[in-house]
Design a protein around this motif. Sequence first.
Motif, PDB file in Angstrom:
ATOM      1  N   CYS A  79       0.819  -1.211   0.000  1.00  0.00           N
ATOM      2  CA  CYS A  79       0.000   0.000   0.000  1.00  0.00           C
ATOM      3  C   CYS A  79       0.854   1.262   0.000  1.00  0.00           C
ATOM      4  O   CYS A  79       1.985   1.263   0.472  1.00  0.00           O
ATOM      5  N   GLN A  86      -5.325   8.866   2.229  1.00  0.00           N
ATOM      6  CA  GLN A  86      -6.033   7.782   1.550  1.00  0.00           C
ATOM      7  C   GLN A  86      -5.079   6.617   1.288  1.00  0.00           C
ATOM      8  O   GLN A  86      -3.936   6.812   0.932  1.00  0.00           O
ATOM      9  N   SER A  88      -4.004   3.373  -0.813  1.00  0.00           N
ATOM     10  CA  SER A  88      -4.106   2.766  -2.143  1.00  0.00           C
ATOM     11  C   SER A  88      -3.355   1.448  -2.128  1.00  0.00           C
ATOM     12  O   SER A  88      -2.169   1.404  -1.768  1.00  0.00           O
TER      13      SER A  88
END
Length: 112
Positions: A79, A86, A88
């Motif tokens: 990630c 945020q 991802s």
Amino acid sequence: MPRIPVAADLRYNHRMTHPNIDLERMRQVKHFRNLPLDDLAAIVAAGRVRRFEKGETVFNEGGECAGMHVLLQGRVDLCKIGPEGQLSILNTLKPVIMFNEVAVLDGGPNPV
């Protein structure tokens, strides 16, 4: 590639150097495929086996190099955290695969 010295006690069993590590299975990692079993046994003996709970963080992006890892079972999501927090998921790793080796080789921080 230089040969890694192998202690005599590592030669006792070419398939198992740790109760949960099968060297033939470790050969699924492309970087380990052509290593002599004694050398692979020395690499395994130099490391440690760790278990992580689902959702537990293995290491953090940008942190000091956490070392090379080989995923033997389960899965790991790689990630990145964006500027506003945020999350991802860049990739999901499945066994048997090595990861974070670049940070080990270049001495830099964990990339993900």
